[in-house]
Design an enzyme around this catalytic site. Sequence first.
Site, PDB file in Angstrom:
ATOM      1  N   GLY A   1      21.357 127.128  40.572  1.00  0.00           N
ATOM      2  CA  GLY A   1      19.866 127.265  41.052  1.00  0.00           C
ATOM      3  C   GLY A   1      19.671 128.613  41.165  1.00  0.00           C
ATOM      4  O   GLY A   1      20.411 129.470  40.724  1.00  0.00           O
ATOM      5  N   SER A   2      18.539 129.045  41.949  1.00  0.00           N
ATOM      6  CA  SER A   2      17.989 130.338  42.353  1.00  0.00           C
ATOM      7  C   SER A   2      19.020 131.215  43.214  1.00  0.00           C
ATOM      8  O   SER A   2      19.879 130.502  43.874  1.00  0.00           O
ATOM      9  CB  SER A   2      16.921 130.251  42.998  1.00  0.00           C
TER      10      SER A   2
ATOM     11  N   GLY B   1      21.668 130.092  46.279  1.00  0.00           N
ATOM     12  CA  GLY B   1      23.075 130.634  46.467  1.00  0.00           C
ATOM     13  C   GLY B   1      23.161 131.162  48.017  1.00  0.00           C
ATOM     14  O   GLY B   1      24.290 131.208  48.655  1.00  0.00           O
TER      15      GLY B   1
ATOM     16  N   GLU C   1      26.216 129.344  40.225  1.00  0.00           N
ATOM     17  CA  GLU C   1      25.635 129.702  38.883  1.00  0.00           C
ATOM     18  C   GLU C   1      24.275 130.117  39.558  1.00  0.00           C
ATOM     19  O   GLU C   1      23.733 128.853  39.512  1.00  0.00           O
ATOM     20  CB  GLU C   1      25.876 128.472  38.112  1.00  0.00           C
TER      21      GLU C   1
ATOM     22  N   CYS D   1      18.135 129.952  32.442  1.00  0.00           N
ATOM     23  CA  CYS D   1      18.926 131.129  33.362  1.00  0.00           C
ATOM     24  C   CYS D   1      19.355 132.257  32.413  1.00  0.00           C
ATOM     25  O   CYS D   1      19.322 133.314  32.950  1.00  0.00           O
ATOM     26  CB  CYS D   1      20.256 130.519  33.939  1.00  0.00           C
TER      27      CYS D   1
END
Length: 501
Positions: free
Chosen positions: A232-233, A237, A254, A288
């Site tokens: 995700g963003s 994270g 990720e 991404c």
Amino acid sequence: MNFRAIMQEAGVPPAAAHVTSGLEAHTPIDGSTLTYVPVDSPAAIESKIRASAEAFLTWRTVPAPVRGEMLRRFARRVRRDKQALGRLISLETGKILSEGLGEVQEVIDICDFAVGQSRQLYGLTIASERPGHHLLERWHPLGPVGVITAFNFPMAVWAWNAALALVCGDTVLWKPSEKTPLCALALHRILNEVMGDFPPAHPGISQLIIGRREAGEQLADHAAVPLISATGSTAMGRALGPRVAARFGRTLLELGGNNAAIVTPSADLALSLRAIVFAAAGTAGQRCTSLRRLIVHRTLAAQMKPMLRRAYASLPIGSPLERETLVGPLIDAGAFVRMQSALAAAREAGATVTGGERTVPPGLEGGYYVRPALVEAEQPFESMREETFAPILYIVPYDSFDEAIALQNEVRQGLSSAIFTTNMLEAESFLSATGSDCGIANVNTGPSGAEIGGAFGGEKETGGGRESGSDSWKVYMRRQTQTVNYSSAMPLAQGVQFPVE
Ligand code: NAD
């Protein structure tokens, strides 16, 4: 085809179609509500985590190639249902059908990979310094793995993690994005059916948790979950990483990218253009690995910009379910607002913006469709260093190769990168230790569209995780170093003497 038929054909459990409260599943195609999906309460999540931990006790004892057999059967079912699942991805994410089908193919590919991997969980034998001893390095199953996924790859990212985790002997708890619960329900239902016909699979080895951020936090905080793989963003994270670290859990992160491509004077421009437009405008800029920054040699800029403007103006925008569409909608109104504010910041910084406006295909008034935007600037500015999850391509010129590399590497993210060149020295420099600082570096192909065979992930604020191919399987296992003494003597390492009568 109507939306309800797409859901039914993909096997979205009928129960979800009759609930009138819970998580709202909507389609970005016209913004309409598809259905409501019941949300797991904290107590339900707790019991799923316990069931996962319980199932792990037996799943870890099933031989790895037998675990692989389950993935082989699962992939066979997914192959059979590929068209229906691909349509469901298009319906729920807005990506064009060809990309929806491509995503299902990724699910199949990683399962095939995992089947092979199930016979290759290799350890090492290591020479011992002591006579009559040998050392081994072995890999053991880790435990329940929490997999938190983003909206833009609602099936593939789970599969990258789950296929490997399951052959490694782990159990899996999947918390999909609150924006794409139907893809998760449909895919997980297939896995459940396959597990039902495969006795070594204990019910509970794969659990689906429907919820929002709080559900992810509950997984992150739980001591029974040794690994959290979260996609995700970067903001997600940054919040999640320390929570898991606080209990000494492991993370595989990720996160966001801000990917660039360099176009050098020797580049094949026609090839570069095709790759650039797919990478920047494809998936409506919602990968991404989407191309966000184009670093063009100053001598080419005057030629390239009109080529790009022409290509952008001719991109068919519309329903992702129509064959001729190349650019579908943004996921929701929030994405549109963030795109517009990034374009406003670009104008404020003195850049020239082409495109970016909302377009409304007939009958799809509730969807957020945009013409992909080109932003031409003389040098980078602050908002260009952020990831805006929308089709915006910033173009800046460079003069020297070193300057191009510096521009490529100056952002906080480090996911994917590309160079277009036919100059071998430039290509090799880009791939060398002093070149791209990203997890992925490509030559004469764009930064997006990775294959499952390589390890996928990025550096810096992209989180450092690696999943999918290569030796990423090791993340899902615990490493044990073993020493065996097959002599009747008891020598100590490093020549230490400790005589005991
Ligand atoms: P997001 O960060 O909003 O949400 C991702 C997931 O994290 C969702 O399931 C969400 O519920 C959960 N979540 C959010 N905050 C959390 C928290 N504090 N604790 C636990 N869980 C939390 O991302 P998104 O909008 O769904 O996806 C787009 C982003 O994902 C982009 O930044 C994109 O670059 C990134 N992405 C990265 C990769 C990669 O492999 N690097 C792949 C796909 C998407």
